[in-house]
Motif scaffolding. Sequence first.
Motif, short mmCIF file in Angstrom:
data_model
loop_
_atom_site.label_atom_id
_atom_site.label_comp_id
_atom_site.label_asym_id
_atom_site.label_seq_id
_atom_site.Cartn_x
_atom_site.Cartn_y
_atom_site.Cartn_z
N LEU A 34 0.98 -1.36 0.07
CA LEU A 34 0.02 -0.09 -0.05
C LEU A 34 0.97 1.21 0.00
N MET A 35 1.91 1.28 0.78
CA MET A 35 2.93 2.61 0.74
C MET A 35 3.42 2.56 -0.43
N SER A 36 3.69 1.69 -1.06
CA SER A 36 4.64 1.74 -2.49
C SER A 36 3.64 2.33 -3.45
N GLU A 37 2.43 2.54 -3.30
CA GLU A 37 1.56 3.22 -4.25
C GLU A 37 1.35 4.55 -3.90
N ILE A 38 1.80 4.81 -3.03
CA ILE A 38 1.71 6.43 -2.60
C ILE A 38 2.63 7.18 -3.36
N PRO A 39 2.42 8.38 -3.89
CA PRO A 39 3.54 9.21 -4.89
C PRO A 39 4.38 9.43 -3.97
N PHE A 40 5.83 9.72 -4.35
CA PHE A 40 6.90 10.18 -3.70
C PHE A 40 7.22 9.15 -2.41
N ALA A 41 6.75 8.21 -2.25
CA ALA A 41 7.16 7.42 -1.05
C ALA A 41 8.33 6.62 -1.52
N GLN A 42 9.02 6.42 -0.62
CA GLN A 42 10.24 5.51 -0.78
C GLN A 42 10.31 4.27 -0.52
N ALA A 43 10.82 3.50 -1.63
CA ALA A 43 10.47 1.86 -1.28
C ALA A 43 11.42 1.52 -0.34
N THR A 44 11.02 0.57 0.42
CA THR A 44 11.59 0.04 1.79
C THR A 44 11.31 -1.60 1.66
N THR A 45 12.36 -1.97 2.42
CA THR A 45 12.15 -3.40 2.64
C THR A 45 11.10 -3.89 3.55
N LEU A 46 10.69 -5.00 3.82
CA LEU A 46 9.95 -5.32 4.91
C LEU A 46 10.53 -5.31 6.37
N ILE A 47 11.85 -5.67 6.66
CA ILE A 47 12.42 -5.59 7.85
C ILE A 47 12.29 -4.08 8.39
N VAL A 48 12.81 -3.17 7.10
CA VAL A 48 12.69 -1.71 7.63
C VAL A 48 11.36 -1.08 8.04
N PHE A 49 10.32 -1.56 7.54
CA PHE A 49 8.99 -1.33 7.71
C PHE A 49 8.52 -1.39 8.91
N GLU A 50 9.10 -2.73 9.31
CA GLU A 50 8.54 -3.37 10.61
C GLU A 50 9.33 -2.52 11.65
N PHE A 51 10.68 -2.32 11.43
CA PHE A 51 11.26 -1.31 12.42
C PHE A 51 10.79 0.06 12.68
N LYS A 52 10.14 0.50 11.43
CA LYS A 52 9.61 1.93 11.73
C LYS A 52 8.46 1.66 12.61
N ILE A 53 7.70 0.60 12.67
CA ILE A 53 6.49 0.21 13.23
C ILE A 53 7.00 0.09 14.70
N LEU A 54 7.88 -0.70 15.06
CA LEU A 54 8.58 -0.67 16.45
C LEU A 54 8.70 0.59 16.99
N VAL A 55 9.29 1.49 16.35
CA VAL A 55 9.82 2.95 16.90
C VAL A 55 8.45 3.54 17.35
N LEU A 56 7.54 3.45 16.51
CA LEU A 56 6.12 4.11 16.81
C LEU A 56 5.60 3.24 17.97
N VAL A 57 5.83 1.97 18.23
CA VAL A 57 5.37 1.32 19.35
C VAL A 57 6.12 1.92 20.57
N ALA A 58 7.29 2.07 20.63
CA ALA A 58 8.25 2.64 21.69
C ALA A 58 7.51 3.92 22.06
N ILE A 59 7.30 4.67 21.12
CA ILE A 59 6.39 6.18 21.39
C ILE A 59 5.47 5.93 22.14
N PHE A 60 4.51 5.11 21.63
CA PHE A 60 3.23 5.18 22.28
C PHE A 60 3.22 4.34 23.76
N VAL A 61 4.14 3.64 23.81
CA VAL A 61 4.54 2.87 25.34
C VAL A 61 4.86 3.93 26.34
#
Length: 231
Positions: free
Chosen positions: A101-128
């Motif tokens: 879904l993110m790859s279909e967004i204009p100007f969005a940078q293509a990332t690997t699956l592990i990088v995407f999961e790492f970004k989500i984990l950082v978000l989790v840490a912030i909300f914790v």
Amino acid sequence: MKILSILPWADWLALACYFSLWIGYAVFAKAWAKTRPSLLRTTNRYRRYWMEQAIARDPRMLDGIITQNLSTTPAFFSSTSILIVGALFALLGTTDKATELMSEIPFAQATTLIVFEFKILVLVAIFVYSFFRFSWSMRQYTFVALVIGSMPPPEDFESGKFDRLAFADRAAALVASAAETMNDGLRAYYFSFALLGWFVSPFAMVMATMVVVAILYSREFRSEVLHILRD
């Protein structure tokens, strides 16, 4: 060193800039408020006025109601943070679809699956982190209610049996601490929105973080509400 290979250097630099701006602004706001009027410092004055009125009231039912109402805001955000953390963990189970879904967004940078999961984990840490700040603010409001409930009758203050200013100072300091702790949690929410720019590109996250810092500064030091409260 293996963990450094998870992200490209541009992402690490953007992440370092993100947290530097967050921590830097928090330090700046606290130091700047000592010499300049801020929203928190100004409202702390009103908290002091409130406690000066509370020690002269009997019964203090109104003060208990105010304290309870104030504690509902951190309680709401605390429960919301838990729901967001749960939703983010659920998203980790569908990261393959999310990356598509993110790859279909204009100007969005293509990332690997592990990088995407790492970004989500950082978000989790912030909300914790925000959950812990909001829940601690909730507890501090219970301490405020305890101090208000322990206040002796006004006639005992007038007779000199108890120190009026000591009770007012203690209660006002507790309310101010609870408000500052809740402010930390709210600030985490603001910066979590800036982190969403990371899913587009590192540059977008840095720009979004700078926008958030500008918004926070304008609200804490330049807002119309601040001028009304000061006047």
